[in-house]
Enzyme design. Structure first.
Site, PDB file in Angstrom:
ATOM      1  N   LYS A  39      -0.125   3.417  -2.985  1.00 25.14           N
ATOM      2  CA  LYS A  39      -0.751   5.174  -2.736  1.00 25.14           C
ATOM      3  C   LYS A  39      -0.763   5.994  -2.245  1.00 25.14           C
ATOM      4  O   LYS A  39      -1.149   6.956  -2.702  1.00 25.14           O
ATOM      5  CB  LYS A  39      -1.622   4.388  -0.898  1.00 25.14           C
ATOM      6  CG  LYS A  39      -3.053   3.574  -1.329  1.00 25.14           C
ATOM      7  CD  LYS A  39      -3.827   2.828  -0.085  1.00 25.14           C
ATOM      8  CE  LYS A  39      -4.108   1.835  -0.362  1.00 25.14           C
ATOM      9  NZ  LYS A  39      -4.119   0.728   0.018  1.00 25.14           N
ATOM     10  N   SER A  90      -5.965   3.463   4.571  1.00 24.15           N
ATOM     11  CA  SER A  90      -5.156   3.134   3.568  1.00 24.15           C
ATOM     12  C   SER A  90      -6.534   2.149   2.928  1.00 24.15           C
ATOM     13  O   SER A  90      -6.098   0.454   2.385  1.00 24.15           O
ATOM     14  CB  SER A  90      -3.994   1.390   3.842  1.00 24.15           C
ATOM     15  OG  SER A  90      -3.551   1.320   2.862  1.00 24.15           O
ATOM     16  N   SER A 140       0.560  -1.218   0.517  1.00 22.54           N
ATOM     17  CA  SER A 140      -0.186   0.592   0.112  1.00 22.54           C
ATOM     18  C   SER A 140       1.203   1.375  -0.507  1.00 22.54           C
ATOM     19  O   SER A 140       0.005   2.275  -0.322  1.00 22.54           O
ATOM     20  CB  SER A 140      -0.270  -0.016   1.328  1.00 22.54           C
ATOM     21  OG  SER A 140      -2.489  -1.042   1.342  1.00 22.54           O
ATOM     22  N   LYS A 158       3.599   6.508   5.101  1.00 19.91           N
ATOM     23  CA  LYS A 158       2.233   5.104   4.694  1.00 19.91           C
ATOM     24  C   LYS A 158       2.397   4.093   5.046  1.00 19.91           C
ATOM     25  O   LYS A 158       4.140   3.395   4.494  1.00 19.91           O
ATOM     26  CB  LYS A 158       2.776   5.310   3.457  1.00 19.91           C
ATOM     27  CG  LYS A 158       1.187   4.289   3.021  1.00 19.91           C
ATOM     28  CD  LYS A 158      -0.365   4.884   3.061  1.00 19.91           C
ATOM     29  CE  LYS A 158      -1.881   3.278   3.208  1.00 19.91           C
ATOM     30  NZ  LYS A 158      -1.459   3.085   3.995  1.00 19.91           N
TER      31      LYS A 158
END
Length: 379
Positions: A64, A116, A61, A223
């Protein structure tokens, strides 16, 4: 009067034999669990520490980061629309979108960067490009623009897929670009947020899954991610005493501890450093009671640099070939350009450090003319 290049390059020390990766890293006395890891100076992009940072790996992720950046750059963040019903039907983490939900791109950004949400990433992609496949093309185009040579995207969410990979170095440089966007920076540092969506829309709370935000002092993003193939991935950013660092780990069983050690090491290496001219700079004076005047930088210039980066700092100085007497302390007499490893950082004026009065007994006409011509043509 036309300025001349006074000194082409003045260096602190001999320039390092550097690669295009800007590797200033030393060998620290610690190990990390990550298969790939890197710490970079967020201001200069230089590497402070790395381990297999150029190996291609799945990114989960952390994908992202790119999805959020492109959504922000598309603009129109507060326009309401209905989330695409097909896009939100996706496995994995979610912000909680349901069929028919009315949402904004700004709300989706919180859904992308805090819990997320794969549903948020897909819905944003369709909103920006009309389809996920077209958005993926935009992701790879942006990667090329940013110089991410070993990165390729296959989807907006980071789910495992063929042809979906990056390197720790590329991911750090992508994060550097994203953090220069104030909207991205503001959202990724939120521990939680109140966001409105639904049908009809209503407020609900989204929590950030990035534990570094409350476990490491000065952390302001970015993140985490996980898939079966990529395993644990994490991107963090932290600031201390004016120094900003970006840390990335890919496939790291103990990623939180890895980041604490790597960031601590980075802050030991990189300090705010005042730049000074490495040697005295003087220019001749005509018609004064002094032969030459010393020049200095007009203002204090401080940069976050490691000791190794200091070896790659250089100056280009442009100054008047000579000055006529009758000037005061602090008068502009040229410019200095500051470079790191040959790349321009900033410019600052050169000024006189003292004034020079006109001599009581000035030179005769022919002597003055000869000195003028000699200085003009021969410096």
């Amino acid at each position: 009067m036309k300025k001349k290049l006074l000194c082409f390059v003045l260096s602190f020390l001999a320039l390092l034999p550097l690669s295009d990766k800007k590797a200033y890293a030393l060998s620290p006395n610690f190990s990390v669990s990550a298969a790939s890891a890197i710490v970079i100076n967020a201001d200069t992009g230089s590497i402070v520490y790395e381990k297999s940072a150029f190996a291609e790996r799945a990114m989960a992720s952390t994908t992202k980061i790119m999805t959020a950046l492109l959504t922000i750059e598309a603009g129109d963040l507060d326009r309401k629309f209905t989330a695409d019903s097909y896009a939100i039907q996706v496995e994995g983490t979610s912000m909680g979108l349901q069929q028919g939900d009315i949402v904004t791109r700004r709300a989706l950004l919180y859904g992308i960067l805090l819990p997320s949400g794969n549903d948020a990433a897909n819905a944003a992609a369709v909103s920006v490009s009309g389809s996920m496949s077209e958005f993926v093309k935009l992701m790879n185009q942006k990667a090329a623009e940013l110089g991410l040579k070993n990165t390729h995207f296959a989807n907006p969410s980071g789910l495992d897929a063929d042809g979906h990979y990056t390197t720790a170095y590329d991911l750090a440089m992508l994060t550097k670009a994203a953090l220069e966007n104030p909207v991205f920076c503001e959202i990724c540092r939120c521990v939680d947020a109140q966001v409105e969506f639904g049908n009809p829309p209503y407020l609900r709370r989204l929590a950030n899954s990035n534990k570094m935000l409350w476990q490491y002092e000065g952390c302001y993003g970015v993140k985490p991610g996980f898939t079966d193939n990529a395993r644990r991935c994490l991107v963090s950013a932290a600031e201390r005493d004016g120094v900003k660092l970006i840390c990335v780990t890919l496939n790291a069983p103990d990623d939180w501890e890895d980041h604490r050690k790597m960031l601590d090491y980075g802050f030991e290496q990189v300090k705010m450093t005042e730049l000074v001219l490495p040697s005295p700079v003087t220019v001749p004076v005509i018609g004064g009671n002094e032969e030459r005047v010393t020049l200095a930088l007009s203002e204090k210039v401080t940069l976050p640099l490691s000791q190794n980066e200091m070896k790659a700092v250089s100056f280009k100085l442009y100054a008047e070939p000579f000055l006529y007497a009758g000037f005061e302390n602090g008068e502009k007499a040229g410019e200095a350009e500051i470079y790191l490893d040959g790349e321009y950082i900033c410019g600052v004026d050169l000024i006189t450090v003292n004034g020079v009065e006109t001599a009581v007994e000035s030179l005769g006409f022919f002597d003055s003319a000869w000195k003028f011509l000699r200085l003009f043509f021969f410096g």
